[in-house]
Design a protein around this motif. Structure first.
Motif, PDB file in Angstrom:
ATOM      1  N   GLU A   1      -8.344  -9.190  71.330  1.00  0.00           N
ATOM      2  CA  GLU A   1      -9.440  -8.836  70.429  1.00  0.00           C
ATOM      3  C   GLU A   1      -9.921 -10.064  69.664  1.00  0.00           C
ATOM      4  N   ARG A   2     -11.185 -10.011  69.239  1.00  0.00           N
ATOM      5  CA  ARG A   2     -11.795 -11.102  68.478  1.00  0.00           C
ATOM      6  C   ARG A   2     -11.366 -10.998  67.020  1.00  0.00           C
ATOM      7  N   VAL A   3     -11.125 -12.159  66.401  1.00  0.00           N
ATOM      8  CA  VAL A   3     -10.717 -12.197  65.001  1.00  0.00           C
ATOM      9  C   VAL A   3     -11.422 -13.328  64.266  1.00  0.00           C
ATOM     10  N   LEU A   4     -11.519 -13.164  62.956  1.00  0.00           N
ATOM     11  CA  LEU A   4     -12.002 -14.219  62.063  1.00  0.00           C
ATOM     12  C   LEU A   4     -10.795 -14.779  61.330  1.00  0.00           C
ATOM     13  N   LEU A   5     -10.658 -16.093  61.307  1.00  0.00           N
ATOM     14  CA  LEU A   5      -9.545 -16.718  60.613  1.00  0.00           C
ATOM     15  C   LEU A   5      -9.871 -16.754  59.125  1.00  0.00           C
ATOM     16  N   GLU A   6      -9.104 -16.018  58.319  1.00  0.00           N
ATOM     17  CA  GLU A   6      -9.326 -15.934  56.876  1.00  0.00           C
ATOM     18  C   GLU A   6      -8.589 -17.048  56.129  1.00  0.00           C
ATOM     19  N   SER A   7      -7.323 -17.300  56.516  1.00  0.00           N
ATOM     20  CA  SER A   7      -6.553 -18.346  55.839  1.00  0.00           C
ATOM     21  C   SER A   7      -5.434 -18.854  56.736  1.00  0.00           C
ATOM     22  N   ALA A   8      -4.985 -20.063  56.435  1.00  0.00           N
ATOM     23  CA  ALA A   8      -3.862 -20.690  57.129  1.00  0.00           C
ATOM     24  C   ALA A   8      -3.033 -21.410  56.073  1.00  0.00           C
ATOM     25  N   MET A   9      -1.893 -20.829  55.760  1.00  0.00           N
ATOM     26  CA  MET A   9      -1.037 -21.369  54.703  1.00  0.00           C
ATOM     27  C   MET A   9       0.298 -21.823  55.282  1.00  0.00           C
ATOM     28  N   PRO A  10       0.742 -23.057  54.924  1.00  0.00           N
ATOM     29  CA  PRO A  10       2.049 -23.496  55.404  1.00  0.00           C
ATOM     30  C   PRO A  10       3.161 -22.662  54.760  1.00  0.00           C
ATOM     31  N   VAL A  11       4.208 -22.421  55.511  1.00  0.00           N
ATOM     32  CA  VAL A  11       5.377 -21.705  55.010  1.00  0.00           C
ATOM     33  C   VAL A  11       6.220 -22.717  54.236  1.00  0.00           C
ATOM     34  N   PRO A  12       6.637 -22.379  53.007  1.00  0.00           N
ATOM     35  CA  PRO A  12       7.356 -23.359  52.172  1.00  0.00           C
ATOM     36  C   PRO A  12       8.585 -23.990  52.830  1.00  0.00           C
ATOM     37  N   GLU A  13       9.302 -23.237  53.672  1.00  0.00           N
ATOM     38  CA  GLU A  13      10.535 -23.756  54.281  1.00  0.00           C
ATOM     39  C   GLU A  13      10.280 -24.768  55.385  1.00  0.00           C
TER      40      GLU A  13
ATOM     41  N   VAL B   1       5.160 -24.754  60.199  1.00  0.00           N
ATOM     42  CA  VAL B   1       4.974 -23.320  60.435  1.00  0.00           C
ATOM     43  C   VAL B   1       3.904 -22.822  59.460  1.00  0.00           C
ATOM     44  N   PHE B   2       2.891 -22.167  60.022  1.00  0.00           N
ATOM     45  CA  PHE B   2       1.795 -21.643  59.213  1.00  0.00           C
ATOM     46  C   PHE B   2       1.747 -20.138  59.341  1.00  0.00           C
ATOM     47  N   GLU B   3       1.379 -19.481  58.245  1.00  0.00           N
ATOM     48  CA  GLU B   3       1.085 -18.060  58.310  1.00  0.00           C
ATOM     49  C   GLU B   3      -0.431 -17.929  58.312  1.00  0.00           C
ATOM     50  N   LEU B   4      -0.961 -17.430  59.405  1.00  0.00           N
ATOM     51  CA  LEU B   4      -2.399 -17.284  59.590  1.00  0.00           C
ATOM     52  C   LEU B   4      -2.782 -15.836  59.316  1.00  0.00           C
ATOM     53  N   THR B   5      -3.798 -15.642  58.480  1.00  0.00           N
ATOM     54  CA  THR B   5      -4.316 -14.308  58.218  1.00  0.00           C
ATOM     55  C   THR B   5      -5.671 -14.203  58.879  1.00  0.00           C
ATOM     56  N   MET B   6      -5.824 -13.171  59.725  1.00  0.00           N
ATOM     57  CA  MET B   6      -7.058 -12.975  60.476  1.00  0.00           C
ATOM     58  C   MET B   6      -7.592 -11.569  60.217  1.00  0.00           C
ATOM     59  N   ARG B   7      -8.898 -11.458  60.242  1.00  0.00           N
ATOM     60  CA  ARG B   7      -9.557 -10.150  60.108  1.00  0.00           C
ATOM     61  C   ARG B   7     -10.129  -9.779  61.460  1.00  0.00           C
ATOM     62  N   ARG B   8      -9.871  -8.537  61.851  1.00  0.00           N
ATOM     63  CA  ARG B   8     -10.415  -8.051  63.121  1.00  0.00           C
ATOM     64  C   ARG B   8     -11.934  -8.000  63.052  1.00  0.00           C
ATOM     65  N   MET B   9     -12.618  -8.422  64.126  1.00  0.00           N
ATOM     66  CA  MET B   9     -14.069  -8.359  64.170  1.00  0.00           C
ATOM     67  C   MET B   9     -14.549  -6.922  64.343  1.00  0.00           C
ATOM     68  N   ALA B  10     -13.779  -6.114  65.058  1.00  0.00           N
ATOM     69  CA  ALA B  10     -14.094  -4.694  65.214  1.00  0.00           C
ATOM     70  C   ALA B  10     -13.091  -3.931  64.355  1.00  0.00           C
ATOM     71  N   PRO B  11     -13.456  -3.608  63.101  1.00  0.00           N
ATOM     72  CA  PRO B  11     -12.499  -2.960  62.188  1.00  0.00           C
ATOM     73  C   PRO B  11     -11.974  -1.647  62.761  1.00  0.00           C
ATOM     74  N   SER B  12     -10.718  -1.382  62.424  1.00  0.00           N
ATOM     75  CA  SER B  12     -10.127  -0.117  62.869  1.00  0.00           C
ATOM     76  C   SER B  12     -10.658   1.017  61.991  1.00  0.00           C
ATOM     77  N   ALA B  13     -10.837   2.180  62.574  1.00  0.00           N
ATOM     78  CA  ALA B  13     -11.389   3.315  61.824  1.00  0.00           C
ATOM     79  C   ALA B  13     -10.298   4.175  61.237  1.00  0.00           C
TER      80      ALA B  13
ATOM     81  N   ARG C   1      -1.488 -10.746  60.569  1.00  0.00           N
ATOM     82  CA  ARG C   1      -0.835 -11.965  60.086  1.00  0.00           C
ATOM     83  C   ARG C   1       0.097 -12.477  61.173  1.00  0.00           C
ATOM     84  N   LEU C   2      -0.020 -13.767  61.468  1.00  0.00           N
ATOM     85  CA  LEU C   2       0.715 -14.423  62.539  1.00  0.00           C
ATOM     86  C   LEU C   2       1.404 -15.655  61.980  1.00  0.00           C
ATOM     87  N   ARG C   3       2.661 -15.855  62.346  1.00  0.00           N
ATOM     88  CA  ARG C   3       3.368 -17.111  62.020  1.00  0.00           C
ATOM     89  C   ARG C   3       3.440 -17.940  63.282  1.00  0.00           C
TER      90      ARG C   3
END
Length: 82
Positions: free
Chosen positions: A54-66, A70-82, A27-29
């Motif tokens: 690392e490569r990622v898939l963008l799952e969501s981008a939601m604005p921060v209410p304040e 500013v957006f909080e971006l949720t990304m999924r790793r393309m190479a999942p951690s074991a 998660r990135l702001r």
């Protein structure tokens, strides 16, 4: 918090702070003038955190209410951690 740079595939580069890197998700702001719909057009990207990339898939981008730029971006790793 740790700084990171996300380069969206065929799109802009966003710089922000990591909120969470647990498991297979990151998660990135970031501040951007793009709208939620514009960000939603991008599906993949490359994120660089502490010199590691690392490569990622963008799952969501939601604005921060304040702050609508500013957006909080949720990304999924393309190479999942074991």
């Amino acid at each position: 918090m740790t700084d990171a740079t996300l380069t969206l595939e065929d799109g802009p580069q966003l710089t922000g702070e990591i909120v969470d890197t647990g498991g297979d998700y990151i998660r990135l702001r970031a501040t951007t003038e793009m709208s939620q719909d514009q960000l939603g057009q991008y599906g993949e990207g490359q994120i660089e955190i502490d010199g590691k990339s690392e490569r990622v898939l963008l799952e969501s981008a939601m604005p921060v209410p304040e702050d609508e730029e500013v957006f909080e971006l949720t990304m999924r790793r393309m190479a999942p951690s074991a």
